[in-house]
Write an enzyme that holds these catalytic residues in place. Structure first.
Site, short mmCIF file in Angstrom:
data_model
loop_
_atom_site.label_atom_id
_atom_site.label_comp_id
_atom_site.label_asym_id
_atom_site.label_seq_id
_atom_site.Cartn_x
_atom_site.Cartn_y
_atom_site.Cartn_z
N CYS A 128 19.73 46.91 -15.63
CA CYS A 128 19.75 45.44 -15.72
C CYS A 128 19.70 44.91 -17.14
CB CYS A 128 18.58 44.86 -14.91
SG CYS A 128 17.01 45.67 -15.21
N HIS A 241 15.60 38.46 -16.87
CA HIS A 241 15.29 39.07 -18.17
C HIS A 241 15.86 38.19 -19.29
CE1 HIS A 241 13.98 42.47 -16.01
NE2 HIS A 241 14.97 43.30 -16.20
#
Lengths: 337, 337
Positions: A128, A241
């Protein structure tokens, strides 16, 4: 359209979103099957208006399966996915286990779709924190080769699965009530804290998560000469994130040029107006399939440098969305050939 | 020992800790006076076992005052501190207003104590995010000149004062209860979020907080050639700033050498054992006067680079402790001359 598509791990944090994406984007197959651990087998789930019973995942699960989409821990991917390939399936894998194997394609559809179309067995979806960074690097790299990247991450607890976010929320609640929380996933309290370690120690004092950002980026961009220095930090954010990224390119890329390059690239949205307090935030990017970029500016410490802030939903473009996009790419290619 | 010491702003987030430090470290003066805004004047506080009444801060407050320690917003420092200097006092100022004025000393006692001793009027204490970084840079810079620094901060809400932390805690409570919180200090929700802006837009797309890290570092180290690229980010941590720092020095400094240099430097504590999950955390550095460093490793993207993680209590070494250390330095010097 694929005949039989098998989905493994449909009840995890990523698998749950993947199922929703396949519904929302109307991904069609003649038949779907849902495979899960012995513990979950027998339970039912709703998908595209039908009720499915979870079947136990075994090495014999894959007869007649044309496409597998797997969202499992590394050890499960290592044990079972070769059987799917042997049975003749194409496999899209979300785990970290297969990504760096030479025979495996590592794919972000906006960047290297050809690698997916040429793949014979496993097509891996990247880590990710890597995916959103490589999405940002690609348009710059095409304009002028990326030489060096320094990246610091601000990673959400959902990257550690459903239990990670539960740790954050329950830990925060306990903290506010002056109580102690027994953390299940994190080695240190994550509530109101910052933990500069994700994954285990790998090499040269870097963690496994950090080295994924190095090796996977080079593989996806097909350029082993790119130098990357990551620091991966977990912060008390539930989802999305964030990353501060400083890039050195062969020739300088101005903030104006970068803004244009980012804006023109599919899957990137620029949100960049500092004076009006406008930049991507985890809270505003949550639930989106895009990679968001802001704070685009000259690196004032280097003539060929550029700095920016990058936020993306790690469960979506960082995982489920990318896997579904690969599946769509394969389905479209199948329809055209 | 000083005759009369006036303390301005003793009831703010930093002022409160400063008062406690002066007590704990047994800082002596013949007389203390506490100056505050008209709003707070008349209230009382306990200090070193005595009760003091807060006097209203005016331009005429400083007759007979030998030393002033001020922890106020910039506008208060701008308006009142020149009167203290005119009245003959030495002034230690925590605000940002005077730091970069050529006639003002900017001091970290471990680094440039001589600047404090030579100062005639105002001695400024640096910005919190600057102080801990410069503490880390100094031993490296002495071993081999620092050429370039890339720093990303993970800053606590206490840097925005008592109201900042109240915003974080009340905002988090509201979030967990599914309610909305009306943020007083932050432009965006800080609970479970990350905000890539501290201060206002300053120049070249950098914020005022970021440019403080550039200019103040150069002034303290006395080297205008150091190139610095900061990104300042607010995260949902109540106290202690963290920073990822990548430094390029004239010659390479190995992690082993850096670990020794840091360990030998007063005010720095090394906590660095990744394999055993040991590195500084905001939660473990809270309440300490030290600057903590961990994750010390080679910058794998550059031959002359070094990377590390740095955490410090922004209200202590980043503010109150540094000011009290300056006061102690001046008192000791006075005793010896």
């Amino acid at each position: 359209m694929f005949d039989t598509v098998a989905i493994i791990g449909a009840t995890g944090a990523v698998g749950h979103i993947m199922r929703k994406l396949l519904e929302d984007r109307n991904f069609q197959a003649k038949q779907f099957r849902f495979l899960a651990s012995a513990r979950s087998a027998g339970k039912t789930l709703e998908f595209q208006g039908k009720t499915y019973t979870l079947e136990e995942l075994t090495k014999d699960s894959f007869a007649g399966v044309e496409l597998v989409i797997a969202s499992t821990p590394d050890d499960v991917a290592a044990e079972f996915l070769p059987s799917a390939v042997e049975a003749g399936a194409i496999v899209i894998d979300e785990s970290g286990y297969w990504r760096m194997k030479p025979e495996v394609a590592l794919v972000i559809p906006e960047i290297n779709p050809e690698a997916a179309l040429e793949a014979k067995g496993i097509i891996a979806s990247p880590n990710c924190s890597t995916t959103q960074m490589v999405m940002a690097l690609k348009p710059l790299h095409d304009a002028s080769p990326v030489r060096r990247v320094i990246v610091s991450t601000y990673q959400a607890t959902s990257g550690a699965g459903i239990a990670g976010t539960s740790d954050l929320l329950e830990g925060s609640r306990a903290y506010l009530e002056g109580k102690k929380h027994d953390y299940q996933v994190f080695d240190h309290p994550i509530a109101f804290n910052a933990i500069p370690q994700i994954g285990s120690e790998k090499e040269d004092g870097y963690t496994s998560e950090e080295m994924k950002m190095v090796y996977e980026t080079r593989k996806i961009l097909g350029d082993e000469s790119i130098q990357i220095n990551p620091t991966c930090v977990r912060i008390p954010v539930a989802n999305c994130h964030s990353e501060t990224i400083t890039v050195e390119t062969e020739r300088p890329i101005s903030p104006e040029e970068a803004r244009q390059l980012f804006s023109d690239f599919p899957g990137i949205t620029v949100v960049d107006d500092l004076q009006n307090l406008s930049y991507p935030l985890p809270s505003t990017c949550d639930g989106s399939d895009e990679v968001y970029i802001g704070r685009i500016r000259r690196d004032i410490s280097s003539p060929n440098g550029l700095s920016f802030w990058c936020v993306s939903d790690n469960l979506r473009k960082g995982a489920a969305t990318n896997a579904v996009q690969i599946a769509e790419l394969l389905a479209k290619h199948k329809a055209c050939t």
